[in-house]
Design a protein around this motif. Structure first.
Motif, mmCIF file in Angstrom:
data_model
loop_
_atom_site.group_PDB
_atom_site.id
_atom_site.type_symbol
_atom_site.label_atom_id
_atom_site.label_comp_id
_atom_site.label_asym_id
_atom_site.label_seq_id
_atom_site.Cartn_x
_atom_site.Cartn_y
_atom_site.Cartn_z
ATOM 1 N N UNK A 219 -4.695 -7.822 6.603
ATOM 2 C CA UNK A 219 -3.677 -8.063 5.582
ATOM 3 C C UNK A 219 -4.073 -7.425 4.269
ATOM 4 N N UNK A 220 -5.363 -7.495 3.950
ATOM 5 C CA UNK A 220 -5.851 -6.929 2.683
ATOM 6 C C UNK A 220 -6.140 -5.433 2.788
ATOM 7 N N UNK A 261 0.791 -2.875 6.616
ATOM 8 C CA UNK A 261 1.430 -2.034 5.607
ATOM 9 C C UNK A 261 2.949 -2.122 5.708
ATOM 10 N N UNK A 262 3.447 -2.171 6.940
ATOM 11 C CA UNK A 262 4.885 -2.309 7.141
ATOM 12 C C UNK A 262 5.389 -3.613 6.531
ATOM 13 N N UNK A 286 2.125 -5.428 -5.330
ATOM 14 C CA UNK A 286 2.055 -4.967 -3.938
ATOM 15 C C UNK A 286 1.988 -3.449 -3.879
ATOM 16 N N UNK A 287 2.810 -2.774 -4.669
ATOM 17 C CA UNK A 287 2.785 -1.310 -4.670
ATOM 18 C C UNK A 287 1.414 -0.791 -5.102
ATOM 19 N N UNK A 288 0.821 -1.448 -6.088
ATOM 20 C CA UNK A 288 -0.515 -1.053 -6.526
ATOM 21 C C UNK A 288 -1.539 -1.286 -5.408
ATOM 22 N N UNK A 289 -1.394 -2.417 -4.712
ATOM 23 C CA UNK A 289 -2.282 -2.741 -3.599
ATOM 24 C C UNK A 289 -2.170 -1.682 -2.495
#
Length: 310
Positions: A219-220, A261-262, A286-289
């Motif tokens: 997940x990370x 990622x999906x 989230x986008x930064x992650x």
């Protein structure tokens, strides 16, 4: 701007895949916490997103480090974790003891407290578990309290010993559990159980005011394979200086990363349609992650290619 209910639905659908996959249960427990109305489940997902990609909360570790096949091995482990009786040991009843004589009594209690455990056994008679937090993220006494509550909830009906190690860089609790419970059933933890154990330990730490999470590596976007226990001990003692941890590779790792990622992308897209500033902030996080994950893949091409290291 999308309908808030529609956004909540997307969060629940994809957030459950990231944070709450179905877990097999070792013992009877209440129904999963997320058997709630959709808006409450979506709120829980938002909290997990906040902790994972915004605060980047410390991640708990719950690891089965081995287990004794007979009292000879169990006793040896007890002597190790108690420093041959010099450290306090706590049992499942909350009673503490110390010293070689108390340790001998503990051996006898485990040997005869249920089906007889001989010096050698063809099956695993105990499981050794280590619970810890990253360095500096929680005081030792809180780690012990959370471990105690964890054991009462997850290992009820089993003989348990707990020993706190606070003399190393990251305080941790060594916990041993007798495989056979009072009802005769035997503990046999699987991968899903281990994740639930992490969830429970993190929950207990949060109850004591510690910021803690139990998000899966996939997940990370993490692919680290952690050191074996002997390597951790050697490094703590200064006998091993180099970093021996490695990255996981292969088709299974790629598939896990692609699936997570999906899910992250679907959640970000939904939150970006929200009119709430907090949702917009989560979407940006989230986008930064995801950007950080993509940069990691560029640095570690074997993750993308799935090539094994030589």
């Amino acid at each position: 701007m999308a309908d808030p209910k529609s956004i909540d639905g997307v969060l629940v659908e994809w957030g459950d895949r990231l944070f709450y996959p179905g877990n097999r249960r070792v013992a009877a427990r209440p129904e999963p916490r997320l058997r709630l109305p959709v808006h409450q489940r979506a709120a829980a997902i938002r909290r997990r997103i906040e902790a994972t990609v915004i605060r980047r909360a410390p991640q708990v570790m719950v690891k089965v480090t081995g287990g004794g096949r007979g009292m000879k091995a169990i006793a040896a482990h007890f002597r190790y974790i108690t420093k041959n009786g010099r450290l306090d040991v706590e049992n499942e009843r909350g009673e503490t003891s110390k010293g070689k004589e108390a340790l001998h009594e503990l051996f006898e209690e485990w040997r005869y407290g249920g089906s007889l455990i001989g010096d050698e056994s063809p099956r695993r008679e105990a499981f050794n578990i280590m619970l810890s937090m990253p360095r500096g993220s929680a005081p030792p006494e809180i780690v012990l309290r959370a471990a105690r509550e964890f054991a009462r909830e997850e290992l009820a009906g089993h003989k348990v010993v707990m020993v706190l190690h606070d003399h190393q860089a990251n305080p941790h609790v060594h916990l041993s559990v007798r495989a056979e419970g009072a009802d005769g059933r035997r503990l046999n933890p699987r991968k899903a159980d281990l994740h639930r154990w992490r969830e429970t330990f993190a929950e207990k730490l949060r109850g004591w005011g510690i910021d803690a999470e139990a998000t899966r590596q996939g997940t990370r976007g993490v692919t680290r394979r952690y050191d074996a226990l002997w390597q951790q001990k050697a490094r703590a003692d200064g006998r091993l200086m180099r970093d021996t941890s490695t990255g996981k590779t292969g088709a299974s790792t790629r598939r896990t990363l692609d699936e997570s990622r999906q899910a992250w992308s679907a959640i970000a897209a939904a939150l970006e349609q929200s009119g709430q500033p907090d949702d917009q902030r989560l979407a940006m996080g989230i986008r930064s992650h995801l950007g950080d994950r993509d940069r990691l893949v560029v640095k570690r091409p074997e993750i993308a290619a799935g090539r094994d290291r030589g």
